[in-house]
Design an enzyme around this catalytic site. Structure first.
Site, PDB file in Angstrom:
ATOM      1  N   LYS A  54     -10.092   6.991   5.356  1.00  0.00           N
ATOM      2  CA  LYS A  54      -8.932   8.250   5.680  1.00  0.00           C
ATOM      3  C   LYS A  54      -9.473   9.467   5.335  1.00  0.00           C
ATOM      4  CE  LYS A  54      -3.954   8.544   5.914  1.00  0.00           C
ATOM      5  NZ  LYS A  54      -2.636   8.066   5.533  1.00  0.00           N
ATOM      6  N   SER A 129       0.823   6.583   9.017  1.00  0.00           N
ATOM      7  CA  SER A 129      -0.257   7.441   9.206  1.00  0.00           C
ATOM      8  C   SER A 129      -1.984   7.106   9.222  1.00  0.00           C
ATOM      9  CB  SER A 129      -0.079   8.849   8.003  1.00  0.00           C
ATOM     10  OG  SER A 129      -0.333   8.025   6.649  1.00  0.00           O
ATOM     11  N   SER A 153       2.884   3.076   5.249  1.00  0.00           N
ATOM     12  CA  SER A 153       0.793   3.911   6.134  1.00  0.00           C
ATOM     13  C   SER A 153      -0.122   3.214   5.863  1.00  0.00           C
ATOM     14  CB  SER A 153       1.048   5.548   6.065  1.00  0.00           C
ATOM     15  OG  SER A 153       1.863   6.418   6.640  1.00  0.00           O
TER      16      SER A 153
END
Length: 462
Positions: A54, A129, A153
């Site tokens: 990420k 996210s 997330s």
């Protein structure tokens, strides 16, 4: 590694899971892994395994944007502890995965680089996210990925994309090298295609780190050793406050079927109560936005990142942040600054922290009766891109089943437990464990996974 790069080349135009990747560097790492394997290397459990990150986790010499414009062409000068641990375990660490800007969102629509698409239906969101991480794993663009979980997330996008997402206990995995959203809630975790892979990656990145003051000195067990399929006698808690019709009927039916399946495997089902559940979302958004407003103050256009000049420092701040931050980040900064302001701190932030303590106590009481808690991961399947962007409150409610885990600092995991009928979209089952109880929920998840076929299904992408 080449197979992953080929897959990225084939499907990335439809998925947009990656912000960037360096194919030459990835293949160079793969060549080194091949040589190590040929040389009989030992003690490297992830040797040659391609793992993507990420875009909120620092890798030395690689871009670090956090899905935002405000960092511009910033290149990280150092690597996060989790990256060093993956590399020490032999993994090929490559690629920057898309995300909601500064991890603020539940759909990956808030990225300055455009939305990521769900591999099961590219007209739909992958969750957020960490949507890029979930989509990349589900679309076979990498073997595993790292993400972060502040209020769901990791678990929510894993549920919506049909893979396994693990949020460890707060303090189990070092946050050194993670760009902070809400420091008391953030935790780095894993995405993988099955529970055994999850256990292996989690074992590699866990452990105390002297560079992170929130890292806890607790021994890291061999998580894979717990995957023996035996769950007889373990007690699973059903939360009565969650049985109020908050989930989509197909999701509730799949979770109910999973509960019955655990009973057949020998687990005991016990009703429990988390009496402060109704206050979790409000508490979370006060604590999280307050911490975000403090953490994001460092992005000022002076020390690093993008810069828009002004006539004085205040003008420079305003113009830089106005141009660099997206609407959702601005919304949360404003709310956070408000709840921390003079006259409102006691009424909002201090009270939220007191309620957070009550929520944690609820879980402590529950885990005195049960070994783990079972819930839906997300109240709905993946929704259409753009469907909820005009209604932030509806977007916030996407995390209704996952938020309490972060407030309490416990561990949680999502794994596939079914599909909706039309269209066919993944459904996630959430298992919550006590602090540093990852072994137990991995054991439960593995027993369920190996006695069902949900984890074997893959989206069809041409």
């Amino acid at each position: 590694m080449q197979a992953c790069l080929d897959r990225i080349q084939a499907v990335e135009g439809r998925i947009h899971a990656f912000i960037s990747y360096d194919a030459a560097d990835a293949l160079a790492q793969a060549d080194a892994a091949d040589k190590a394997i040929a040389g009989g290397a030992k003690g490297k459990p992830l040797l040659g395994v391609p793992i993507a990150l990420k875009d909120v986790i620092a890798v030395r010499g690689q871009p670090l944007n956090c899905g935002s414009k405000i960092l511009g062409k910033f290149i990280s000068p150092y690597s996060a502890t989790v990256v060093e641990k993956l590399q020490a375990a032999g993994a090929i660490v490559f690629g920057r995965l898309n995300m909601d800007e500064f991890a603020m969102g539940s759909s990956t629509e808030n990225s300055a680089f455009g939305p990521t698409h769900n591999p099961w239906d590219t007209s739909r969101i992958p969750g957020g996210s960490s949507g890029g991480s979930a989509a990349a794993v589900a679309a076979d663009e990498c073997i595993a990925a790292l993400g972060t979980d502040t209020g769901g997330s990791i678990r929510q996008p894993a549920a919506l994309c049909g893979c396994v997402g693990m949020k460890p206990t707060y303090g189990r995995v070092s946050r050194y090298g993670l760009v902070a959203f809400a420091s008391s809630l953030d935790q780095i975790g894993t995405f993988a295609k099955n529970i055994r892979d999850t256990a292996m990656v989690l074992g590699a990145i866990s452990g105390q780190d002297p560079r992170d003051s929130t890292s806890v000195p607790v021994a890291v067990p061999d998580y894979t050793a717990a995957l023996d399929g035996n769950v007889k006698g373990l007690k699973l808690g059903l939360v009565k406050e969650y049985a109020v019709g908050g989930a989509d009927p197909e999701i509730q039916a799949a979770v109910d079927a999973a509960v019955k399946h655990f009973e057949k495997l020998g687990a005991e089902i016990v009703e429990i109560s988390l009496p402060h559940t109704d206050y979790a979302v409000a508490t979370y958004y006060i604590v999280a936005t307050a911490e975000a407003s403090a953490n994001l103050a460092r992005f000022d256009g002076i020390r690093y990142g993008a810069r828009v000049d002004g006539v004085d420092p205040i003008d420079l701040y305003c113009k830089t942040r106005g141009a660099g931050f997206g609407a959702e980040v601005k919304r949360r900064i404003i709310l956070g600054a408000y709840v921390l302001s003079s006259g409102y701190y006691d009424a909002f932030y201090l009270r939220a922290q007191k309620v957070r303590t009550l929520i944690r106590q609820d879980f402590t009481n529950a885990f005195a009766k049960v070994d783990a808690i079972i819930t839906p991961t997300s109240p709905t399947p993946a929704f259409k891109i753009g469907e909820k962007t005009s209604d932030p409150l509806q977007m916030f409610l996407s995390d209704i089943f996952t938020i309490s885990c972060n407030l309490a600092g416990i561990c949680g995991l999502s794994l596939p437990c079914g599909f909706t009928r039309e269209p066919k979209l993944p459904i996630g089952l959430q298992l919550l464990g006590k602090s540093f109880g990852e072994e137990t929920i991995l054991k439960l998840a593995h027993a369920y996974e190996q006695s069902t076929s949900w984890h074997t299904e893959r989206p069809v992408l041409t």
